[in-house]
Motif scaffolding. Structure first.
Motif, PDB file in Angstrom:
ATOM      1  N   ASP A   1       0.890  -1.775  -0.026  1.00 22.29           N
ATOM      2  CA  ASP A   1       0.130  -0.012  -0.034  1.00 22.29           C
ATOM      3  C   ASP A   1       0.425   1.096   0.283  1.00 22.29           C
ATOM      4  O   ASP A   1       1.872   1.456   0.287  1.00 22.29           O
ATOM      5  CB  ASP A   1      -0.944  -0.096   0.971  1.00 22.29           C
ATOM      6  N   GLY A   2       0.852   2.417  -0.254  1.00 19.25           N
ATOM      7  CA  GLY A   2       1.221   3.889  -0.199  1.00 19.25           C
ATOM      8  C   GLY A   2       1.887   3.710  -1.795  1.00 19.25           C
ATOM      9  O   GLY A   2       1.291   2.883  -2.985  1.00 19.25           O
ATOM     10  N   GLU A   3       2.503   4.772  -2.270  1.00 19.26           N
ATOM     11  CA  GLU A   3       3.221   5.376  -3.386  1.00 19.26           C
ATOM     12  C   GLU A   3       4.401   4.963  -3.414  1.00 19.26           C
ATOM     13  O   GLU A   3       5.340   5.225  -2.132  1.00 19.26           O
ATOM     14  CB  GLU A   3       3.211   6.726  -3.395  1.00 19.26           C
ATOM     15  N   TYR A   4       5.324   4.262  -4.009  1.00 18.66           N
ATOM     16  CA  TYR A   4       6.315   3.801  -4.715  1.00 18.66           C
ATOM     17  C   TYR A   4       7.127   4.492  -5.235  1.00 18.66           C
ATOM     18  O   TYR A   4       6.463   4.102  -6.802  1.00 18.66           O
ATOM     19  CB  TYR A   4       6.425   2.292  -3.988  1.00 18.66           C
ATOM     20  N   GLU A   5       8.383   4.083  -5.499  1.00 18.74           N
ATOM     21  CA  GLU A   5       8.884   4.144  -6.954  1.00 18.74           C
ATOM     22  C   GLU A   5       9.852   2.734  -7.144  1.00 18.74           C
ATOM     23  O   GLU A   5      10.980   2.560  -6.061  1.00 18.74           O
ATOM     24  CB  GLU A   5      10.151   5.452  -6.487  1.00 18.74           C
ATOM     25  N   TRP A   6       9.819   2.372  -8.506  1.00 19.46           N
ATOM     26  CA  TRP A   6      10.551   1.041  -8.554  1.00 19.46           C
ATOM     27  C   TRP A   6      11.446   1.560  -9.639  1.00 19.46           C
ATOM     28  O   TRP A   6      11.282   1.743 -10.167  1.00 19.46           O
ATOM     29  CB  TRP A   6       9.283   0.392  -9.081  1.00 19.46           C
ATOM     30  N   ASN A   7      12.404   0.595  -9.686  1.00 19.01           N
ATOM     31  CA  ASN A   7      13.669   0.551 -10.186  1.00 19.01           C
ATOM     32  C   ASN A   7      13.925  -0.798 -10.715  1.00 19.01           C
ATOM     33  O   ASN A   7      14.532  -1.763 -10.050  1.00 19.01           O
ATOM     34  CB  ASN A   7      14.816   1.058  -9.288  1.00 19.01           C
TER      35      ASN A   7
ATOM     36  N   ASP B   1      19.586  -8.211 -18.388  1.00 17.44           N
ATOM     37  CA  ASP B   1      19.660  -7.572 -20.576  1.00 17.44           C
ATOM     38  C   ASP B   1      19.648  -5.691 -21.039  1.00 17.44           C
ATOM     39  O   ASP B   1      19.272  -5.763 -22.363  1.00 17.44           O
ATOM     40  CB  ASP B   1      18.655  -8.550 -20.914  1.00 17.44           C
ATOM     41  N   GLY B   2      19.968  -5.409 -20.235  1.00 17.24           N
ATOM     42  CA  GLY B   2      19.887  -4.132 -20.410  1.00 17.24           C
ATOM     43  C   GLY B   2      19.291  -3.273 -20.370  1.00 17.24           C
ATOM     44  O   GLY B   2      18.674  -1.852 -21.603  1.00 17.24           O
ATOM     45  N   GLN B   3      17.665  -3.741 -20.442  1.00 17.10           N
ATOM     46  CA  GLN B   3      16.197  -3.392 -19.953  1.00 17.10           C
ATOM     47  C   GLN B   3      15.932  -2.744 -18.743  1.00 17.10           C
ATOM     48  O   GLN B   3      16.303  -3.784 -17.313  1.00 17.10           O
ATOM     49  CB  GLN B   3      15.093  -3.945 -20.267  1.00 17.10           C
ATOM     50  N   ASN B   4      15.060  -2.026 -18.379  1.00 14.73           N
ATOM     51  CA  ASN B   4      14.285  -1.405 -17.400  1.00 14.73           C
ATOM     52  C   ASN B   4      12.973  -1.037 -17.601  1.00 14.73           C
ATOM     53  O   ASN B   4      12.756  -0.663 -18.083  1.00 14.73           O
ATOM     54  CB  ASN B   4      15.632  -0.076 -16.742  1.00 14.73           C
ATOM     55  N   SER B   5      12.692  -0.986 -16.373  1.00 13.08           N
ATOM     56  CA  SER B   5      11.214  -0.570 -16.098  1.00 13.08           C
ATOM     57  C   SER B   5      11.320   0.208 -14.846  1.00 13.08           C
ATOM     58  O   SER B   5      11.653  -0.497 -13.819  1.00 13.08           O
ATOM     59  CB  SER B   5      10.341  -1.396 -16.014  1.00 13.08           C
ATOM     60  N   THR B   6      10.771   0.881 -14.728  1.00 12.92           N
ATOM     61  CA  THR B   6       9.994   1.780 -13.818  1.00 12.92           C
ATOM     62  C   THR B   6       8.445   1.150 -13.628  1.00 12.92           C
ATOM     63  O   THR B   6       7.477   2.416 -12.424  1.00 12.92           O
ATOM     64  CB  THR B   6       9.828   3.782 -13.432  1.00 12.92           C
ATOM     65  N   ASP B   7       7.724   0.794 -14.142  1.00 12.82           N
ATOM     66  CA  ASP B   7       6.447   0.752 -13.831  1.00 12.82           C
ATOM     67  C   ASP B   7       5.945  -0.294 -12.717  1.00 12.82           C
ATOM     68  O   ASP B   7       7.166  -1.161 -11.989  1.00 12.82           O
ATOM     69  CB  ASP B   7       5.862  -0.686 -15.309  1.00 12.82           C
ATOM     70  N   ALA B   8       5.524  -0.597 -11.777  1.00 15.17           N
ATOM     71  CA  ALA B   8       5.053  -1.062 -10.516  1.00 15.17           C
ATOM     72  C   ALA B   8       4.757  -3.170 -11.143  1.00 15.17           C
ATOM     73  O   ALA B   8       5.256  -3.400 -10.239  1.00 15.17           O
ATOM     74  CB  ALA B   8       3.364  -0.906 -10.135  1.00 15.17           C
TER      75      ALA B   8
END
Length: 93
Positions: free
Chosen positions: A31-37, A42-49
């Motif tokens: 619960d709450g607001e988070y920052e995702w990394n 494989d050289g790819q990243n995401s900031t999606d939950a």
């Protein structure tokens, strides 16, 4: 800090190209607001939950997640291993 449990759906192993949906929880929903990394190794990243990712090549990937809760600034890290097997081909007969 808080504990993270990372889950992969449909599983942690499949044939290339292997599409995986990731999510994280803490003995229940976060619960709450988070920052995702997310780092898919494989050289790819995401900031999606709850990102989806396609692993194109066979191999073993250690997917890492760093998360930060915005209000308390609490942080957590976790990882999960994804194994991608060689592609399978259907013969045309």
């Amino acid at each position: 800090t808080f504990d993270l449990i990372i889950e992969a759906s449909p599983s942690q192993q499949g044939n290339a190209p292997f599409k995986v949906k990731f999510n994280a929880r803490n003995n229940g929903p976060l619960d709450g607001e988070y920052e995702w990394n997310w780092d898919f190794a494989d050289g790819q990243n995401s900031t999606d939950a709850e990102p989806e990712h396609i692993f194109e090549a066979e191999g073993e990937y250690i997917v890492k997640l760093d998360a930060k809760e915005n209000k308390s600034k609490a942080t957590a890290s976790g990882q999960i291993t994804i194994t991608v097997l060689p592609a399978t081909y259907k013969l045309p007969f």
